[in-house]
Design a protein around this motif. Structure first.
Motif, PDB file in Angstrom:
ATOM      1  N   MET A 206       0.828  -1.200   0.000  1.00  0.00           N
ATOM      2  CA  MET A 206       0.000   0.000   0.000  1.00  0.00           C
ATOM      3  C   MET A 206       0.869   1.259   0.000  1.00  0.00           C
ATOM      4  O   MET A 206       0.633   2.186  -0.748  1.00  0.00           O
TER       5      MET A 206
ATOM      6  N   VAL B  70      -1.699   6.759  -6.215  1.00  0.00           N
ATOM      7  CA  VAL B  70      -2.378   7.805  -5.466  1.00  0.00           C
ATOM      8  C   VAL B  70      -1.574   9.107  -5.475  1.00  0.00           C
ATOM      9  O   VAL B  70      -2.127  10.182  -5.685  1.00  0.00           O
TER      10      VAL B  70
ATOM     11  N   PHE C  49      -3.536  14.469   1.438  1.00  0.00           N
ATOM     12  CA  PHE C  49      -3.114  13.706   2.616  1.00  0.00           C
ATOM     13  C   PHE C  49      -2.390  14.552   3.640  1.00  0.00           C
ATOM     14  O   PHE C  49      -1.372  14.148   4.205  1.00  0.00           O
TER      15      PHE C  49
ATOM     16  N   TYR D 212       1.709   9.440   0.632  1.00  0.00           N
ATOM     17  CA  TYR D 212       0.655   8.477   0.967  1.00  0.00           C
ATOM     18  C   TYR D 212       1.125   7.492   2.023  1.00  0.00           C
ATOM     19  O   TYR D 212       0.368   7.112   2.920  1.00  0.00           O
TER      20      TYR D 212
END
Lengths: 271, 269
Positions: A50, A58, A66, A71
């Motif tokens: 991730m 992302v 964010f 991220y």
């Protein structure tokens, strides 16, 4: 020198819950290796997948979403807290049922001077330690990924463990009332633990969800812990009163859960 | 006589042609289990799709789908979630479930004392797992349709294809479970499945990784399942599609051989 019965009873009254905690921890040694493997393997897998893989998608399209960090830094506190919470779900369901029903591990201690309240407390202490340690390991791995820039980040280990208790203690109280296993634990896993993991602002800010799904985050210990974790580990901007609300929410529910767990243990054993 | 009927057939000691009675017993036993537990398996991929597809999808926007055309992020991950749920369902049913029946209920021992052979038991159990997978896959595909994520009629083939993927995992699961003696041993199964779930191009394209790691992931079964369903979902088929199918055919065959030989070794000495 051997203790007289009065002396050992007095010791049991004073330290009983710690004796029981020790015994629970000793039982946990059976699966020590899978706990260690999991507490190292799972952060590595999630932070690579991730924090680096998904981040490539992302970061390219949504850089300013964010709180001004990458991220990976954004999701790290959420991953730490969600892992703690999931361990609590495991430790406060099957082992409690085991204590009352399958192997009846609570009944031996109950025949000693230990009270049901002490047995509940001992179990809670043991699980607290069982979660604290892997959470700290998780945080060390987060540090290795340079995903926690602030020196205050260490405190998120405590808040994540607190959230695990906030979630786990009411669950423990509920498990203590169960007489039969008809798959309720699997249902809790799928309909409570899983949705909390997915809808608590773990992988994206809660505000990305439509309003009718955001309430899941508000009641979720995981969301509160994640937000505190973000404040601690990278200085996420939120009003100070909101941070206090997060902490009070976690503490209050954990306390209620603790009291209920002790009460239900007493009710179940003092018959 | 059952025994006489088996004489002269090549697999007589393994298979009595009566897997259906194992299936019938399984269906009968299902009636007494908690329906909510059965239903819950359907929700897991749907929750992932809602959370990641809607929440993260708004941030990610569009991604390059199979064949390179841009598709929404939800449409990108949906087939991968279906493949993962096929894997999870098949592995759960053929490991935990079988572990209990093998070590606690001693169900298979009882079955093998009758005219049933190990292959009857293996096929019967696998069929039950696949039936459940079929129901979940159909439900998930309907959800995909309702969310407007289906653009091609080929997408309907995702349903049989995900059962096929489940067959691949189920045929192995039972054989592997037969090696495991303790609860803690079962944890290692999750330990293998979690990285496979996270790394098999489920949530982002494989091109993120350096080449050696790409090769490693492409050797894993889940990646082939994800790609197969993704290609079917978008209706973009090629030689690669055949390769994925072939991978699972081989996996099913090897898995069945392993499971049958393990069951024979355990029970028919």
């Amino acid at each position: 020198m051997p203790l007289s019965p009065e002396q050992s009873a007095a010791k049991a009254v004073r330290f009983g819950s710690w004796y029981f905690a020790e015994q629970v921890l000793r039982q946990m040694r059976v699966y020590l290796w899978s706990v260690i493997a999991y507490s190292v393997g799972s952060p590595l897998a999630y932070l690579f997948a991730m924090g680096m893989g998904l981040a490539s998608l992302v970061n390219a399209s949504a850089q300013n979403q964010f709180g001004g960090v990458s991220y990976q830094v954004f999701i790290a506190p959420a991953l730490v807290a969600s892992t703690a919470l999931m361990s609590a779900a495991g430790e406060f369901m099957f082992p409690v049922m085991d204590g009352f029903k399958w192997r009846r591990l609570y009944f031996g201690p109950h025949a000693s001077p230990l009270t049901p309240e002490q047995i509940a407390k001992g179990h809670i202490i043991a699980v607290f330690l069982r979660i604290l340690l892997p959470t700290a390991i998780y945080y060390v791995i987060v540090l290795l990924f340079q995903a926690s820039p602030s020196p205050w980040g260490w405190f998120s280990v405590l808040t994540a463990t607190l959230a695990a208790m906030t979630f786990g203690l009411p669950l423990m109280a509920w498990t203590a009332t169960l007489k039969n296993d008809a798959g309720q634990f699997a249902v809790v896993q799928r309909f409570i633990v899983m949705p909390l993991f997915l809808f608590s602002g773990t992988f994206f800010p809660l505000s990305q969800l439509p309003w009718f799904l955001q309430w899941i985050g508000w009641i979720s210990p995981l969301w509160h812990a994640t937000e505190i974790g973000r404040v601690l580990s990278f200085g996420y901007q939120e009003p100070a009163w909101l941070t206090i609300v997060h902490i009070v929410y976690l503490l209050v529910i954990a306390a209620v859960g603790w009291v209920l767990a002790q009460r239900f243990f007493a009710k179940r054993m003092n018959v | 006589m059952a025994v006489d009927a088996r004489m002269g057939k090549p697999f007589a000691s393994l298979y009595s042609g009566n897997a259906r009675s194992v299936i019938a017993r399984g269906l009968l036993a299902t009636r007494s289990t908690n329906w909510l537990v059965m239903v819950s398996g359907f929700f897991e991929p749907v929750l992932y799709l809602l959370s990641m597809g809607i929440g993260l999808g708004a941030l990610v926007g569009t991604v390059a789908g199979p064949g390179g055309q841009p598709i929404s992020y939800a449409a990108y991950i949906a087939p991968a979630l279906l493949a993962t749920s096929a894997m999870n369902g098949a592995v759960y049913d053929s490991t935990w479930n079988v572990f209990f029946k093998m070590n606690f209920a001693k169900l298979y021992q009882g079955m093998l004392y009758t005219s049933l052979g190990p292959l009857d038991v293996a096929l019967g159990e696998i069929f039950l797992a696949l039936l459940r997978g079929l129901v979940y896959a159909t439900g998930f595909t309907i959800v995909m349709g309702l969310m407007g994520l289906i653009t091609s009629w080929w997408a309907l083939l995702m349903i049989p294809a995900s059962v096929f993927i489940a067959f691949g995992f189920a045929s192995f699961g039972m054989g592997i479970t037969s090696f495991i003696k303790t609860f803690q041993g079962m944890d290692w199964i999750n330990f293998v499945m979690l990285p496979m779930f996270l790394f098999s191009a489920t949530f982002y394209p494989l091109s993120v990784y350096p080449e050696p790691i790409q090769w490693l992931i492409q050797a894993m079964p889940l990646w082939h399942g994800v790609e197969l369903l993704r290609e079917l979902g978008a209706g973009v088929l090629g030689w690669g599609t055949l390769l994925h199918i072939l991978y699972y055919l081989v996996m099913i065959l090897l898995g069945l051989m392993l499971t049958t030989s393990r069951l024979r070794k355990l029970f028919l000495r």
